[in-house]
Write an enzyme that holds these catalytic residues in place. Structure first.
Site, short mmCIF file in Angstrom:
data_model
loop_
_atom_site.label_atom_id
_atom_site.label_comp_id
_atom_site.label_asym_id
_atom_site.label_seq_id
_atom_site.Cartn_x
_atom_site.Cartn_y
_atom_site.Cartn_z
N GLY A 20 16.47 17.80 38.69
CA GLY A 20 16.86 17.32 37.19
C GLY A 20 17.08 19.04 36.33
O GLY A 20 18.08 19.84 36.93
N GLY A 32 16.94 21.89 35.65
CA GLY A 32 16.11 23.01 36.54
C GLY A 32 16.01 24.04 35.36
O GLY A 32 14.87 25.31 36.23
N ARG A 69 25.64 30.81 36.04
CA ARG A 69 24.25 29.95 35.65
C ARG A 69 23.39 30.04 36.84
O ARG A 69 23.77 28.67 38.07
CB ARG A 69 24.17 28.62 34.80
CG ARG A 69 22.88 27.89 34.37
CD ARG A 69 22.86 26.74 35.29
NE ARG A 69 21.99 25.83 35.18
CZ ARG A 69 21.59 25.17 36.17
NH1 ARG A 69 21.65 24.81 37.35
NH2 ARG A 69 20.35 24.32 35.48
N VAL A 70 22.24 29.92 36.90
CA VAL A 70 21.52 29.41 38.23
C VAL A 70 20.25 28.36 37.95
O VAL A 70 19.52 29.28 36.61
CB VAL A 70 20.97 30.76 38.86
CG1 VAL A 70 20.58 29.92 40.04
CG2 VAL A 70 21.93 32.09 38.88
N ASP A 77 16.97 25.68 38.52
CA ASP A 77 16.18 25.61 39.72
C ASP A 77 15.60 25.66 41.61
O ASP A 77 15.00 25.99 42.15
CB ASP A 77 15.41 24.59 39.27
CG ASP A 77 15.84 22.86 39.74
OD1 ASP A 77 16.17 23.34 39.41
OD2 ASP A 77 15.06 22.28 39.73
N THR A 113 22.15 16.50 42.68
CA THR A 113 21.51 17.69 43.84
C THR A 113 20.89 17.46 45.07
O THR A 113 20.23 15.64 44.73
CB THR A 113 19.89 18.65 43.03
OG1 THR A 113 20.68 18.96 41.89
CG2 THR A 113 19.15 19.35 43.70
N1 ASP Z 1 18.13 20.66 39.41
C1 ASP Z 1 19.67 20.72 39.29
C2 ASP Z 1 19.99 21.99 39.19
O1 ASP Z 1 19.30 22.72 37.19
C3 ASP Z 1 20.64 20.12 38.57
C4 ASP Z 1 19.76 18.96 39.42
O2 ASP Z 1 19.20 18.42 39.82
O3 ASP Z 1 20.49 18.02 40.10
O4 ASP Z 1 20.40 22.78 39.03
#
Ligand code: ASP
Length: 331
Positions: A248, A250, A224-225, A227, A196
């Site tokens: 991380g 989410g 799916r959504v 964070d 991300t």
């Molecule tokens: N935080 C993001 C999510 O869960 C994924 C990521 O940070 O790589 O959608």
């Protein structure tokens, strides 16, 4: 000494006092390109150089905007847009694929002045979701638009949509196949986070901003959504405290309202930014969540911390700092 004489002396002292240099307000920007994914054994020197170049391009473009008197909002938008267009990061082109093989993109932007926020989730045909999130903030009365409704709004705003294939790269197709194979063999736990992108900045007017963009998690369920587009979870900015962008797993960031929690510790408990970030990342680890954050406060202090193996990140400020790192030892 007579009163008029004393007054004259005082005036002289004030006039002759050496003019104190007025410190210009600090400028600061930090970016991330995801946490958790970076297996040092698989990181070839070529890969490392390529990630560093991608991070440097985003960091320097964002900082150049601040240096030329631009807003933190423009700086974080530009930095994130550059990483969305870079296929090695999990945002825009090169985003990870869901279980059906599609990229479903989430993004949010927040202006600490106001504060104001805009976000989109589950969009599949918007080249730069961060720009659409900004349009939601600036051109609609809403904060979060999802899926087809968000794409309809994009068209209303004159944003051209791109074919879904634009986002799909060979590397992400292979990653999805591997995730499905492991799931079939019941080897996989929850899929890990993968690249991300985000940016936080403080501009010369003292305004903070944060932006985050992502494809989410490989093999995620359709719809799916994570964070990133949730204000307070993966993205938050308030001129009174700080600006935060997370990366991380989410689900953990949403449950713990990570980005807001950091700013709340700064605002209400008067922790330093570094203490607040450390505390929240520690708590995240305690509950089993993996990831990291970048943050900047109104004094221009930058904090970047993570509980995973690594986090792609970079920081630059008007005090002369410029660094790009992947692992804990600032390498
Ligand atoms: N935080 C993001 C999510 O869960 C994924 C990521 O940070 O790589 O959608």
């Amino acid at each position: 000494m007579s009163r008029p004489k004393l007054l004259a002396l005082l005036c002289l002292a004030v006039v002759c006092a050496p003019a104190r240099a007025v410190e210009p307000p600090p400028l600061a920007i930090a970016i991330h390109g995801g946490a958790g994914v970076i297996d040092p054994a698989k990181m070839t020197p070529q890969h490392a150089a390529s990630y560093r170049a991608g991070l440097a391009a985003a960091l320097d473009a964002g900082y150049a905007i601040l240096e030329h008197g631009g807003s933190s909002l423009d700086a974080v938008t530009a930095a994130v847009r550059i990483m969305e267009d870079d296929p090695q990061f999990n945002a825009g082109r090169g985003a990870v694929l869901n279980h059906d093989g599609d990229a479903e993109l989430d993004a949010a932007i927040m202006d600490g002045h106001g504060p104001r926020a805009g976000a989109v989730a589950g969009v599949r045909r918007v080249r730069n979701p961060i720009e659409l999130a900004r349009l939601v903030m600036e051109k609609s009365p809403h904060v979060l638009l999802v899926a087809e409704g968000a794409e309809e709004f994009a068209l209303e705003q004159g944003v051209a949509l791109v074919p879904r294939e634009y986002f799909r790269t060979e590397a992400r197709v292979r990653e999805l196949e591997e995730a499905r194979r492991q799931a079939g063999e019941l080897k996989a736990a929850a899929p890990g986070p993968t690249g991300t992108v985000g940016a936080v900045a403080l501009d010369g007017a003292g305004h903070l901003a944060a932006a985050t963009s992502t494809g989410g998690l490989t093999d995620k369920h359709r719809g799916r959504v994570g964070d990133s587009p949730i204000v307070g979870a993966g993205t938050y900015a308030d001129d009174d405290s700080c600006a935060v962008s997370g990366t991380g797993q989410g689900e953990f960031f949403i449950r713990q309202v990570v980005a807001f929690d950091i700013c709340a510790l700064v605002l209400y408990r008067h922790l330093t930014l570094a203490q607040a970030v450390h505390e929240v990342i520690r708590k995240l680890r305690h509950t089993g969540g993996e990831g990291g954050v970048i943050a900047v406060d109104r004094g221009g202090n930058i904090a970047m911390d993570f509980n995973s193996v690594g986090m792609f990140r970079g920081a630059r400020d008007s005090r002369g700092r410029r660094d790009i790192a992947m692992y804990r030892d600032a390498q």
